[in-house]
Design an enzyme around this catalytic site. Sequence first.
Site, short mmCIF file in Angstrom:
data_model
loop_
_atom_site.label_atom_id
_atom_site.label_comp_id
_atom_site.label_asym_id
_atom_site.label_seq_id
_atom_site.Cartn_x
_atom_site.Cartn_y
_atom_site.Cartn_z
N CYS A 1 0.86 -1.24 0.01
CA CYS A 1 0.18 -0.06 0.11
C CYS A 1 1.00 1.39 0.04
CB CYS A 1 -0.91 0.06 1.11
SG CYS A 1 -1.43 -1.81 1.79
N ARG B 1 1.18 1.96 -5.98
CA ARG B 1 1.54 0.73 -5.24
C ARG B 1 0.15 0.25 -4.45
NH1 ARG B 1 6.47 1.08 -2.07
NH2 ARG B 1 5.55 0.07 -0.70
N TRP C 1 -3.83 -1.88 -0.93
CA TRP C 1 -3.79 -2.93 -2.03
C TRP C 1 -4.20 -4.18 -1.13
CZ3 TRP C 1 -1.37 -7.65 -2.46
CH2 TRP C 1 -1.49 -8.13 -3.60
N ASN D 1 1.02 -0.78 6.27
CA ASN D 1 1.58 -1.24 4.93
C ASN D 1 2.06 -2.55 5.59
OD1 ASN D 1 2.42 -1.95 2.67
ND2 ASN D 1 3.98 -0.18 2.23
N GLY D 2 1.70 -3.65 5.02
CA GLY D 2 2.60 -4.93 5.28
C GLY D 2 1.34 -5.81 6.01
N GLU E 1 9.06 -12.95 -20.78
CA GLU E 1 8.75 -11.74 -20.52
C GLU E 1 7.65 -11.11 -21.54
OE1 GLU E 1 9.31 -9.67 -18.11
OE2 GLU E 1 9.29 -7.80 -18.95
N LYS F 1 4.26 -9.74 -19.93
CA LYS F 1 3.85 -8.42 -20.32
C LYS F 1 2.37 -8.38 -20.81
CE LYS F 1 5.77 -6.36 -18.54
NZ LYS F 1 7.07 -6.66 -17.96
N GLU G 1 -0.28 -9.50 -17.91
CA GLU G 1 -0.58 -8.70 -16.59
C GLU G 1 -1.36 -7.50 -17.30
OE1 GLU G 1 2.63 -7.29 -14.25
OE2 GLU G 1 4.07 -6.91 -16.28
N HIS H 1 6.21 -30.73 -27.37
CA HIS H 1 5.99 -31.67 -26.07
C HIS H 1 4.88 -31.21 -25.42
CE1 HIS H 1 10.16 -33.35 -26.79
NE2 HIS H 1 10.68 -32.11 -27.10
N LYS I 1 2.87 -2.38 -7.92
CA LYS I 1 4.21 -2.07 -8.44
C LYS I 1 5.04 -2.97 -7.51
CE LYS I 1 7.25 -0.58 -10.97
NZ LYS I 1 7.45 -1.29 -12.21
C1 AGP Z 1 6.53 -7.01 -14.06
O1 AGP Z 1 6.00 -6.42 -15.00
C2 AGP Z 1 5.84 -7.35 -12.68
N1 AGP Z 1 4.88 -6.41 -12.65
C3 AGP Z 1 6.50 -8.19 -11.51
O2 AGP Z 1 6.48 -9.37 -12.10
C4 AGP Z 1 7.90 -7.56 -10.96
O3 AGP Z 1 8.74 -7.88 -11.93
C5 AGP Z 1 8.10 -8.49 -9.60
O4 AGP Z 1 6.98 -8.45 -8.76
C6 AGP Z 1 9.53 -8.16 -9.01
O5 AGP Z 1 9.64 -6.94 -8.76
P1 AGP Z 1 11.01 -6.42 -8.30
O6 AGP Z 1 11.74 -6.22 -9.56
O7 AGP Z 1 10.63 -4.75 -7.70
O8 AGP Z 1 11.56 -7.09 -7.34
#
Ligand code: AGP
Length: 614
Positions: free
Chosen positions: A2, A27, A76, A102-103, A487, A491, A494, A510, A609
């Site tokens: 958060c 966040r 969040w 937060n946590g 990757e 992308k 997500e 396979h 994030k």
């Molecule tokens: C990437 O697009 C993601 N949103 C997510 O996978 C991110 O890379 C992951 O949470 C790791 O975050 P960090 O690099 O801040 O540790």
Amino acid sequence: MCGIVGYIGKREAAPLLLNGLKRLEYRGYDSAGIAVLNGEMSVLKQKGSVGNLEQLLSVSGTVMLGVTAGIAHTRWATHGDPSDRNAHPHMNVTGDIALIHNGIIENYSVLKQELSGQGYTFESDTDSEVLVHLIDRIWKGDSSLDLESAVRMALRHVEGAYGICVISSREPDRIVVARKGSPLVIGIGDGEFFIASDAAPIVEHTNKVVYLSDGEMAVVTRDHYTVKTIENVEREKLITELDFSLEKIEKGGFEHFMLKEIFEQPEVMQDVMRGRVRLNEGRVQLGGIEDYLDRLKQAKRIVICACGTSWHAGLIGEYLIEEFARIPVEVDYASEFRYRNPIVGREDVVIVISQSGETADTLAALRLAKEKGALVMGICNVVGSTIARETLCGMYTHAGPEVGVASTKAFTAQVIVLSMLALALSKGRTISHDEIALSLRELSKVPEKVSRILDLNDQIRAIAETLKDARNVLYLGRGYNFPVALEGALKLKEISYIHAEGYPAAEMKHGPIALIDEDMPVIFIATRDSTYTKVLSNIEEVRSRKGRVIAIANEGDQEISRLADHVIYIPQASGPVTPLLTVIPLQLLAYHVATLRGCNVDRPRNLAKSVTVE
Ligand code: AGP
């Protein structure tokens, strides 16, 4: 996960806090709330974005006018659904203490039971609310205590992670903050102080900050702040100067942060290499690991731990380090590493990679590796982040603040750092000076090549039109392009919510080949390297099953245009730098598919994030 903001000073607090929350919305954004002290405590909170809270404030916020201290939160959800009542701040029953958190309080259900038994009632389903009642109980039990001591004593009962801000109308001129596992920063202004979960809301007011470390608390008043440990031992803190500007965290004319960050990559790549790639001398200079380079070179094995996109960068790192430095590398999900009792010892090097430097699993992997005696090195983007501070040595990626939840520029910056590291580890051992010089020349040409790929934005948008209604997409690549396939798929899923999978192209036979039909688009990364002809055969296999093919290929490749429905041509490059180029069209493709589907690319659903909880 958060966002936390606090303010105490001489200016109107509510607008400052709201503005701060907007900078932190990446966040978490399922509810937001604010508490200020105007003699009494006033709290407003609501489900939804900070915009919703802003509206509520304009209708019901007159009590908040003229108030110069307060705290605010954007959530969040972890415990309890996104709703008004689960939004922070949480208050004690008599409404004179407010807390944002937060946590995760891991032992919250035990504490809740205990407090319920003592007559406490709970307004929310959150773990956080337990903490405000605990503080209340301790303070009521001993009237000689002050807010700071009550918070301190409460925290001794808590297991888990927290970054908290607490205010009370009984002590209206202070904010008490504490941190364990969730970052907190204090911004030092002129007769005013800011508190936040990261520096983004602070930078427009001051560039002087103090980062709290785990196990520290601070009491912040209008004219000073004191930092102590939770055990009440005073701490001298270093004041750090922030080196990023407000302009850098704003959109700079782009429609979304993600697009801005994709387009920033040529410049970011230059920044990552600046001062480190010494072309004239044919070597790299890596200040952050210089003192440890010999130990790094002697590693029996390197283990890379990370999550998500950073883990994909780690996979590329494995290929690079093994190819150049000939040191065995393993890449682990940090979340798996931390719980599987890994065999790691003094002869190993563990590299943790994290954009935010705050990812809970990566941090736990780091701490475990340290406990086991490994030399732990960090690759982080956020300066002063917990991972950066807890690693023995490391390298910053210098990508600047990344706001879009989908990581783009941080990924390519991580890959460049890993490339430089692989070459530094090879020096004097596995490859010649000339080979290193050649690789560095290749690397230094990447930013210009990336600019040329970005010029294909309109073509890529047109291809995105053909993908926007797909329900599944398969991404295939080999060698250095296999992690890029992963990757690209991450992308897309997500931010567009289309199911996508990445695979090594040869693995298609396979299993995934069973999925191929006319409704299945397949994205091939088919650059000219040693496996090129094999990838061409895979394309044929997809075509003969009527799959739709989009290929990323090298300029001048005529053969592929015969086989693919669409080809995105990128400049030629050597294998090790290829991922830095092939990932760019995939980032743009995901971006355009998501915007064409009307998705909020900067704030995709259910994501945050920085994942600072398990
Ligand atoms: C990437 O697009 C993601 N949103 C997510 O996978 C991110 O890379 C992951 O949470 C790791 O975050 P960090 O690099 O801040 O540790």
